[in-house]
Design an enzyme around this catalytic site. Structure first.
Site, PDB file in Angstrom:
ATOM      1  CD  GLU A  14      -2.244 -16.340  24.353  1.00 23.76           C
ATOM      2  OE1 GLU A  14      -2.232 -15.489  23.396  1.00 23.76           O
ATOM      3  OE2 GLU A  14      -2.955 -17.218  24.223  1.00 23.76           O
ATOM      4  NE  ARG A  27     -15.638 -18.105   4.778  1.00 21.38           N
ATOM      5  CZ  ARG A  27     -16.284 -17.465   5.453  1.00 21.38           C
ATOM      6  NH1 ARG A  27     -17.539 -16.677   5.149  1.00 21.38           N
ATOM      7  NH2 ARG A  27     -16.168 -17.663   6.887  1.00 21.38           N
ATOM      8  CD  GLU A  28     -11.905 -19.181   6.295  1.00 21.61           C
ATOM      9  OE1 GLU A  28     -10.726 -18.939   6.120  1.00 21.61           O
ATOM     10  OE2 GLU A  28     -12.911 -18.346   6.384  1.00 21.61           O
ATOM     11  CB  ILE A  49      -6.576 -24.245  10.512  1.00 19.41           C
ATOM     12  CG1 ILE A  49      -5.262 -24.872   9.926  1.00 19.41           C
ATOM     13  CG2 ILE A  49      -6.681 -22.830  10.561  1.00 19.41           C
ATOM     14  CD1 ILE A  49      -4.239 -24.229  10.061  1.00 19.41           C
ATOM     15  CB  THR A  72     -15.142 -28.966  -0.557  1.00 18.88           C
ATOM     16  OG1 THR A  72     -15.760 -29.552   0.497  1.00 18.88           O
ATOM     17  CG2 THR A  72     -14.658 -30.135  -1.454  1.00 18.88           C
ATOM     18  CD  GLU A 105     -11.001 -19.649  16.752  1.00 18.38           C
ATOM     19  OE1 GLU A 105     -10.527 -19.329  17.810  1.00 18.38           O
ATOM     20  OE2 GLU A 105     -11.128 -18.745  15.689  1.00 18.38           O
ATOM     21  CG  HIS A 162      -5.493 -17.338  21.800  1.00 16.01           C
ATOM     22  ND1 HIS A 162      -4.239 -17.075  21.889  1.00 16.01           N
ATOM     23  CD2 HIS A 162      -5.998 -17.174  20.503  1.00 16.01           C
ATOM     24  CE1 HIS A 162      -3.750 -17.010  20.603  1.00 16.01           C
ATOM     25  NE2 HIS A 162      -4.910 -16.899  19.820  1.00 16.01           N
ATOM     26  CE  LYS A 205     -19.852 -30.854  -1.030  1.00 19.25           C
ATOM     27  NZ  LYS A 205     -19.184 -29.743  -0.225  1.00 19.25           N
ATOM     28  CE1 TYR A 232       0.385 -15.767  11.259  1.00 21.75           C
ATOM     29  CE2 TYR A 232      -1.425 -14.003  11.117  1.00 21.75           C
ATOM     30  CZ  TYR A 232      -0.654 -15.460  11.261  1.00 21.75           C
ATOM     31  OH  TYR A 232      -1.784 -16.278  11.070  1.00 21.75           O
TER      32      TYR A 232
END
Length: 279
Positions: free
Chosen positions: A203, A15-16, A92, A13, A94, A242, A39, A155
């Site tokens: 990295e 935003r993301e 997801i 519920t 962080e 990161h 909820k 991506y």
């Protein structure tokens, strides 16, 4: 993970969570339920919402969970999913405190759950299903596996080799502690008959790339691997993007990672645009 994978969204519920639930559904991901404490009884994009994972499991069969819960409660969300025997947990979120991440991942592994992340963009099996926040238009069905510590570079590289196509693309996460390492993911792709070659996007920071290179040298990963390393001009002792992208005490430098791959016979691209010609 395929088109039949039944997915739960924890933190649906927010935003993301609500935004990416719609995008995942539009791609074809089979989202069967969501959770958000307090909820329960509501819905997001026709997906029923429950207060807890256990309540969702009473009504639905669930194979995987995607976690969009804020950092303060995300470790508990991982533990809750593992407690309910969900086998694939994609985180997801962080900025989860490192000690809490350690505790949650250790618990999940003791329950035989696979954790991707934290701080991961998710994973996608093109034309099958997507778990996370990846831009689906960058991917096409094919035989190239991609393992990356960076979301955006994932991506970019996927777009560059889109004409060849991808079997599975995984953002393993950019935090210092993550649930599934580069080496573990490479071994899974090495065993995957739908993957012919593997692209690794690394990295600075940590020793994951060096451990993978050592394994390739020993013949433990047999498929062709192409590598690209970010962080050539990054200053020492300064975190770059990161939480895990920082060089301490000479460990995890750009040079050590590049040299490890070269010793293992892995071709290393100087820029992402060289990757396609190296395949």
């Amino acid at each position: 993970m395929d088109k039949n994978t039944r997915v739960l969204v924890q933190g649906i519920t927010g935003r993301e969570g609500s935004f990416h639930t719609k995008l995942m559904k539009s791609y074809g991901t089979k989202i069967v339920a969501g959770t958000s404490p307090g909820k329960g009884g509501s819905s997001v994009d026709d997906v029923p919402v429950y207060d807890t994972v256990k309540e969702a499991l009473k009504e639905h069969e669930i194979d995987a969970s995607v976690i969009f819960v804020p950092a303060s409660n995300a470790a508990d969300a991982i533990i809750e999913a593992a407690d309910s025997q969900i086998k694939l947990i994609v985180v997801i979120t962080e900025h989860i405190p490192v000690v809490e991440t350690l505790r949650a991942i250790k618990y999940a592994k003791s329950n035989a759950s696979t954790v991707i992340g934290p701080n991961s963009p998710g994973l996608i099996a093109p034309a099958e299903t997507m778990l996370g926040i990846m831009p689906s238009k960058a991917f096409s069905k094919g035989k190239i596996g991609i393992i990356s510590r960076s979301g955006t570079l994932t991506y970019e590289v996927a777009e560059i080799v889109k004409s060849i196509g991808h079997s599975l693309v995984v953002g393993i996460g950019g935090d210092p502690i993550i649930g599934t390492s580069m080496l573990e993911m490479a071994k899974m792709m090495d065993d995957d008959p739908s993957t012919d070659e593997i692209i690794v996007i690394g990295e600075i920071g940590g020793t994951m790339e060096e451990r993978l290179a050592s394994s390739i040298s020993k013949g433990e990963v047999k498929k062709k691997v192409i590598a690209y390393m970010a962080g050539m001009t990054a200053p020492r002792e300064k975190r770059m993007g990161h939480a895990g992208a920082v060089v301490y005490m000479g460990m995890g430098t750009f040079e050590s990672k590049i040299n490890a791959f070269k010793r293992a016979g892995v071709k290393v691209a100087k820029t992402p645009y060289e990757i396609k010609s190296l395949l």
